[in-house]
Design an enzyme around this catalytic site. Structure first.
Site, PDB file in Angstrom:
ATOM      1  N   HIS A  53       0.858  -1.489   0.159  1.00 20.33           N
ATOM      2  CA  HIS A  53       0.146   0.035   0.295  1.00 20.33           C
ATOM      3  C   HIS A  53       0.899   1.602   0.145  1.00 20.33           C
ATOM      4  O   HIS A  53       0.539   2.206   0.537  1.00 20.33           O
ATOM      5  CB  HIS A  53      -0.517  -0.192   0.960  1.00 20.33           C
TER       6      HIS A  53
ATOM      7  N   SER B 277      15.075  22.405 -14.934  1.00 23.98           N
ATOM      8  CA  SER B 277      13.667  23.222 -15.634  1.00 23.98           C
ATOM      9  C   SER B 277      14.216  24.635 -16.037  1.00 23.98           C
ATOM     10  O   SER B 277      15.663  24.778 -16.235  1.00 23.98           O
ATOM     11  CB  SER B 277      13.055  23.382 -14.157  1.00 23.98           C
TER      12      SER B 277
ATOM     13  N   LYS C 191      15.852  22.247  -9.835  1.00 25.46           N
ATOM     14  CA  LYS C 191      15.885  20.769 -10.752  1.00 25.46           C
ATOM     15  C   LYS C 191      15.862  19.635 -11.615  1.00 25.46           C
ATOM     16  O   LYS C 191      17.243  20.583 -12.618  1.00 25.46           O
ATOM     17  CB  LYS C 191      14.369  21.483 -10.760  1.00 25.46           C
TER      18      LYS C 191
ATOM     19  N   GLU D  10       9.384   8.858 -16.330  1.00 24.12           N
ATOM     20  CA  GLU D  10       7.892   9.899 -16.991  1.00 24.12           C
ATOM     21  C   GLU D  10       7.309   9.135 -18.302  1.00 24.12           C
ATOM     22  O   GLU D  10       6.109   8.838 -18.370  1.00 24.12           O
ATOM     23  CB  GLU D  10       7.520  10.864 -16.883  1.00 24.12           C
TER      24      GLU D  10
END
Ligand code: ARG
Length: 463
Positions: free
Chosen positions: A161, A282, A288, A295
């Site tokens: 979980h 970024s 970043k 992704e």
């Protein structure tokens, strides 16, 4: 509107050529040119067989086989002029062959049809892809095994979980993916065995009256045997669907792993550092470092699943034998294959380059009362308590630790004994995460000794 002349390959009974829209919807040359090498291999095998069976002369067959090589080199060098009016790769190649060698080219299509031709070409193409995916999967699995060996005894939290469950080893987690990709490898290989029957010679749908030798063409093209039913041979696209199904499951695995890498590389987890080579920055936030490759792998499964559903849908209503609907098979498979190969390569690169942050993993492994089960097991083993009672006592100890804002190993013996008086100091031995993972030696368990065995087993398999 100018009247186009009828098709030079099949236009005998046509007075007029197709409408521009008809040509646009009908043509597959825009994509099936990717099967040029397979088409020419199939035609060369067919020409050799026609001569061996006495259907065409040896000199005509030789001219066809040589001319086909010329056409192939024109295509490979980029000088070939593809024509939409000639619809597809089969007719583009044959028309050019006619220009190159003249009359003998007209004998190439004896005893075959574009229906068995396209099925053969496409099978050869999918077979190559199955082999490519096989190699890419093995490369990824080797990278995972290396990670597993390096960190066979590094501890990290295991989750259910996505809540801390029990400590596991980094190596065990890596090897879980090896098992998943190992099943993908099995599916790819099963599909290859099942698909390896040659449709060539099924002709349009019914076979042919020419004395062709289907064993010969099957053998030449690396098939195990000719397909046994001509109707099935020209209308079967199971091989493409099996490829897409296996690709979908593999992509799903890649996506799950990508999801973990996204989570693990976040500032909140810091379990892994992805290399600069597989990250992006970024344009506005200088701090970043984004896990874009992960992704995109996660996102690309959508089109692979989509291809599978699209082709299933194309096929589901088709009566025997060939229908033009089946021309829609290729783009789906091409796109899925390209993206699967890209995703596999990107994942391999990320896994090879990533470094696990051992300290963060270990710190996280001990938090969240992750050794509560070890505590309960100790009560069962040493105090002979029924597991349900031990579960209850452990729950009380977890509540106590939570109340004090500490982890289980930080409770004093007196605290422990206030919950159950028989507890002794030995209990602290099992509360450490390293002892916890080392104790899980059951077959398939997370103990470093088991992880090393599994890594060695897979290394042997992967060579
Ligand atoms: N371009 C066609 C395809 O991809 C080749 C087969 C055409 N056969 C036919 N009977 N029109 O399916």
């Amino acid at each position: 509107m100018t009247q186009k002349s009828s098709n030079q390959m099949w236009g005998g009974r046509f007075a007029a050529g197709p409408d521009a829209i008809m040509e646009a919807i009908n043509a597959s040359i825009g994509f099936d040119r990717r099967m040029a090498a397979q088409d020419i291999a199939g035609s060369r095998a067919h020409a050799a067989m026609l001569a061996a069976a006495g259907i065409v002369s040896d000199s005509d067959a030789e001219a066809m086989r040589e001319g086909l090589l010329t056409v192939l080199s024109e295509i490979e060098s980029g000088e070939f002029n593809f024509s939409t009016a000639l619809e597809d790769i089969h007719m583009n190649v044959e028309a050019r062959l006619k220009e190159v060698i003249g009359a003998p080219a007209g004998r190439l299509h004896t005893g075959r049809s574009r229906n068995d031709q396209v099925a053969t070409d496409f099978k050869l193409w999918v077979r190559d892809q199955l082999d490519a995916v096989d190699g890419a999967l093995q490369a990824l699995m080797r990278a995972l095994v290396s990670q597993a060996e390096a960190g066979a005894d590094w501890v990290m939290p295991g989750f259910t979980h996505l809540q801390t469950a029990q400590p596991v080893t980094w190596g065990h987690h890596m090897m879980a993916y090896v098992e998943m990709f190992g099943r993908d490898l099995g599916r790819v290989r099963d599909a290859r065995v099942r698909m390896n029957e040659c449709p060539l010679g099924a002709a349009a749908l019914a076979g042919t009256s020419f004395p062709i030798d289907r064993e010969m063409t099957a053998r030449d093209l690396g098939f195990d045997r000719p397909s046994a039913n001509s109707l099935d041979a020209v209308s079967d696209r199971d091989f493409a669907l099996e490829f897409l199904s296996a690709a979908s499951i593999c992509a799903m695995h890649l996506s799950r792993m990508a999801e973990e890498l996204v989570i693990w590389s976040s500032a909140q987890f810091r379990f892994v550092t992805l290399s600069d080579r597989f990250s992006t920055g970024s344009s506005i936030m200088p701090q970043k470092k984004n896990p874009d490759a992960a992704e995109l792998i996660r996102a690309k499964i959508g089109r692979i699943f989509g291809a599978n559903v699209a082709l299933m849908t194309v096929m589901k209503g088709l009566p025997l034998a060939y229908s033009k609907d089946m021309q829609e098979d290729k783009e789906q498979v091409f796109d899925a294959a390209d993206n699967l190969m890209l995703a596999l390569a990107a994942m391999e690169g990320m896994v090879k380059d990533m470094s696990a942050n051992r300290e963060s993993l270990e710190a996280a492994a001990g938090s969240g009362f992750s050794t509560a089960t070890d505590l309960a097991d100790w009560l069962v083993r040493v105090l002979d308590m029924p597991f349900r009672d031990a579960h209850h006592v452990t729950g009380a100890l977890v509540a106590m630790a939570e109340g004090k804002g500490v982890d289980l190993p930080d409770l004093s013996l007196a605290d422990m004994q206030s919950v159950h008086s028989d507890i002794t100091g030995d209990i602290f031995d099992v509360l450490g995460v390293h002892n916890s993972v080392a104790s899980r030696t059951s077959y398939g368990g997370t103990a470093p000794v088991r992880v090393r065995e599994q890594a060695a087993r897979w290394k042997e398999i992967l060579g």
